[in-house]
Design an enzyme around this catalytic site. Structure first.
Site, PDB file in Angstrom:
ATOM      1  N   LEU A  86       0.848  -1.207   0.000  1.00 60.12           N
ATOM      2  CA  LEU A  86       0.000   0.000   0.000  1.00 60.12           C
ATOM      3  C   LEU A  86       0.882   1.255   0.000  1.00 60.12           C
ATOM      4  CD1 LEU A  86      -3.094   0.589   0.033  1.00 60.12           C
ATOM      5  CD2 LEU A  86      -2.815   1.146   2.449  1.00 60.12           C
ATOM      6  N   GLY A  87       1.633   1.406  -1.089  1.00 61.65           N
ATOM      7  CA  GLY A  87       2.438   2.623  -1.250  1.00 61.65           C
ATOM      8  C   GLY A  87       1.659   3.633  -2.069  1.00 61.65           C
ATOM      9  N   ARG A  88       2.402   4.466  -2.790  1.00 63.64           N
ATOM     10  CA  ARG A  88       1.752   5.524  -3.571  1.00 63.64           C
ATOM     11  C   ARG A  88       0.836   4.947  -4.641  1.00 63.64           C
ATOM     12  NH1 ARG A  88       7.477   8.206  -3.197  1.00 63.64           N
ATOM     13  NH2 ARG A  88       7.950   6.185  -4.118  1.00 63.64           N
ATOM     14  N   ILE A  89       1.328   3.940  -5.372  1.00 66.08           N
ATOM     15  CA  ILE A  89       0.493   3.377  -6.444  1.00 66.08           C
ATOM     16  C   ILE A  89      -0.619   2.534  -5.835  1.00 66.08           C
ATOM     17  CG2 ILE A  89       0.450   1.992  -8.549  1.00 66.08           C
ATOM     18  CD1 ILE A  89       3.444   2.622  -8.903  1.00 66.08           C
ATOM     19  N   ARG A 110       4.680  -4.337   4.592  1.00 66.15           N
ATOM     20  CA  ARG A 110       5.650  -4.691   5.633  1.00 66.15           C
ATOM     21  C   ARG A 110       5.131  -4.300   7.018  1.00 66.15           C
ATOM     22  NH1 ARG A 110      11.250  -2.628   3.641  1.00 66.15           N
ATOM     23  NH2 ARG A 110       9.701  -1.502   2.464  1.00 66.15           N
ATOM     24  N   ARG A 152       6.482  -6.416 -10.189  1.00 65.08           N
ATOM     25  CA  ARG A 152       7.638  -7.066 -10.801  1.00 65.08           C
ATOM     26  C   ARG A 152       7.338  -8.553 -10.878  1.00 65.08           C
ATOM     27  NH1 ARG A 152       8.877  -2.863 -12.310  1.00 65.08           N
ATOM     28  NH2 ARG A 152      10.735  -1.612 -11.916  1.00 65.08           N
ATOM     29  N   ASP A 167       1.099  -7.804 -16.100  1.00 55.29           N
ATOM     30  CA  ASP A 167       1.857  -6.838 -16.905  1.00 55.29           C
ATOM     31  C   ASP A 167       3.354  -7.084 -16.785  1.00 55.29           C
ATOM     32  OD1 ASP A 167       2.047  -4.483 -18.570  1.00 55.29           O
ATOM     33  OD2 ASP A 167       2.787  -3.394 -16.813  1.00 55.29           O
ATOM     34  N   GLU A 205      11.443 -11.125 -18.406  1.00 54.00           N
ATOM     35  CA  GLU A 205      11.004 -10.265 -19.513  1.00 54.00           C
ATOM     36  C   GLU A 205      12.151 -10.067 -20.508  1.00 54.00           C
ATOM     37  OE1 GLU A 205       9.515  -6.654 -17.763  1.00 54.00           O
ATOM     38  OE2 GLU A 205       8.132  -7.749 -16.499  1.00 54.00           O
ATOM     39  N   HIS A 253       4.546  -5.252 -19.983  1.00 50.02           N
ATOM     40  CA  HIS A 253       5.129  -4.260 -19.067  1.00 50.02           C
ATOM     41  C   HIS A 253       4.868  -2.825 -19.564  1.00 50.02           C
ATOM     42  CE1 HIS A 253       8.494  -3.607 -15.868  1.00 50.02           C
ATOM     43  NE2 HIS A 253       7.638  -2.596 -15.890  1.00 50.02           N
ATOM     44  N   VAL A 254       3.580  -2.486 -19.616  1.00 49.26           N
ATOM     45  CA  VAL A 254       3.187  -1.169 -20.137  1.00 49.26           C
ATOM     46  C   VAL A 254       2.546  -0.293 -19.058  1.00 49.26           C
ATOM     47  CG1 VAL A 254       2.945  -1.889 -22.552  1.00 49.26           C
ATOM     48  CG2 VAL A 254       0.983  -2.152 -21.009  1.00 49.26           C
ATOM     49  N   GLY A 255       2.797  -0.623 -17.790  1.00 53.03           N
ATOM     50  CA  GLY A 255       2.162   0.121 -16.695  1.00 53.03           C
ATOM     51  C   GLY A 255       2.299   1.634 -16.812  1.00 53.03           C
TER      52      GLY A 255
HETATM   53  C1  8YV Z   1       9.683   0.987 -16.362  1.00 53.54           C
HETATM   54  C2  8YV Z   1       8.623   0.418 -14.283  1.00 53.54           C
HETATM   55  O1  8YV Z   1      10.629   1.704 -15.676  1.00 53.54           O
HETATM   56  O2  8YV Z   1       8.597   2.466 -13.133  1.00 53.54           O
HETATM   57  C3  8YV Z   1       8.887   1.280 -13.102  1.00 53.54           C
HETATM   58  O3  8YV Z   1       9.367   0.753 -12.113  1.00 53.54           O
HETATM   59  O4  8YV Z   1       8.612  -0.751 -14.190  1.00 53.54           O
HETATM   60  C4  8YV Z   1       8.391   1.014 -15.604  1.00 53.54           C
HETATM   61  O5  8YV Z   1       7.831   2.256 -15.561  1.00 53.54           O
HETATM   62  C5  8YV Z   1       9.527   1.510 -17.726  1.00 53.54           C
HETATM   63  O6  8YV Z   1       9.000   0.467 -18.430  1.00 53.54           O
HETATM   64  C6  8YV Z   1      10.806   1.951 -18.356  1.00 53.54           C
HETATM   65  O7  8YV Z   1      11.558   0.870 -18.720  1.00 53.54           O
END
Ligand code: 8YV
Length: 313
Positions: A152-155, A175, A232, A256, A261, A279-281
């Site tokens: 439960l951080g910023r995101i 934690r 991750r 994602d 990867e 990985h398009v977050g």
């Molecule tokens: C990547 C991310 O950094 O912010 C992060 O931790 O996983 C992504 O925003 C972005 O894909 C650049 O590689």
């Protein structure tokens, strides 16, 4: 004229970020990743590393760069950077927090809806001309369901805000409990999984969270539960996840991020109860520009002798 500042990149960076670097520095693009002789020649001059959230900046690389002063990460996650090794040498590390909160939270909710309502499958149903043959099987409602947030951080909080608008009941694990939070705390991922319909993973990667979501947590999530990972790949035991998806131990997953990867296991891609994104977050023009401004701004601030814009905690 002042001697140019040598910067090593530790990822294939977004072109506008590269352009900004080229405009201000002498850039060595991933020289350490292939050209040993060229790297040996420039290593003594490198004063900065510009990397991405996925970049690996291990102790061994840092040790090869005697003049290194700053590591700027284009991303909020910096689990690939050996921060302890950097600190020992007084090397600063920066990342790009906050500017991508909305984007990653949007994708987390998007993946949850996509997997529960089977949006990609529905799209294929129409394209493949199956509709005239009858309606699609019914899907699963997300509004009003129970959401569990791992981290439960910023995101995590941005995800919770959105989930509130969907009338979801929100609980979390992290934690430490956050007494200021209105949401219910559970002491482990497994305990949280047992209480929710959607388990969203948004905790930093690295050794402390490796395979936090294991076979036991997936079993606790159960046959009607969905896993969403926008953190991750390392946080989830991918082999256990594939097994859980194949056996119906859980209902589905929206992913994602992956362990290795850009390689996604064929067994995962073969499943119908998953939605996969590469990985398009944070991958929109708006957010990538904001991240680039911050990542580049940190380097500029450092070499101007000004306070860093966003050093890692
Ligand atoms: C990547 C991310 O950094 O912010 C992060 O931790 O996983 C992504 O925003 C972005 O894909 C650049 O590689």
């Amino acid at each position: 004229m002042a001697e140019p500042i040598d910067v090593l990149t530790a990822a294939r960076l977004w072109p506008p970020m590269m352009e900004a670097l080229h405009g201000a520095f002498r850039v060595h693009d991933r020289t350490h990743q292939g050209d040993a002789a060229a790297f040996a020649a420039v290593a003594p001059r490198i004063r900065a590393i510009s990397g991405s959230g996925e970049s690996k900046v291990p102790r061994e690389l840092i040790a090869q760069l005697p003049k290194l002063e700053v590591i700027s990460v284009f991303g909020v996650g910096y689990d690939g950077v050996d921060v302890a090794a950097a600190r020992e040498r007084g090397i600063s590390v920066t990342n790009t927090p906050d500017v991508l909160n909305d984007e990653v939270a949007d994708l987390a909710i998007g993946l949850a809806i996509a997997v529960a309502r089977r949006i990609p499958q529905a799209d294929r149903y129409v394209r493949e001309g199956k509709w005239p043959g009858g309606p699609m099987p019914l899907a699963r409602k997300m509004s009003g369901a129970r959401l569990g947030i791992v981290g439960l951080g910023r995101i995590g909080n941005a995800i919770a805000k959105r989930a509130e608008a969907f009338g979801m009941t929100i609980a979390y694990t992290s934690r430490n409990a956050r007494p200021e939070s209105p949401y219910r705390y559970l002491p482990s991922a497994e305990a949280l999984a047992a209480e929710v319909d959607f388990l969203v993973v948004i905790t930093p990667g690295g050794a402390g969270t490796r395979k936090l979501i294991d076979a036991k947590a997936l079993k606790a999530l159960g046959k009607d539960g969905y896993l969403i990972n926008v953190a991750r790949g390392s946080v989830v035991d991918e082999a256990a996840l594939i097994e859980a998806l194949q056996n119906g131990t859980i209902a589905g997953a929206g992913l994602d991020v992956f362990e290795n990867e850009p390689n996604v296991p064929a067994a995962l891609a073969a499943l119908d109860n998953v939605v996969l994104t590469p990985h398009v977050g944070s991958a929109t023009w708006q957010t990538r520009h904001a991240m680039g401004d911050l990542a580049f701004g940190n380097l500029v601030a450092h070499f101007a002798g000004k306070p860093l814009l966003s050093p890692v905690p």
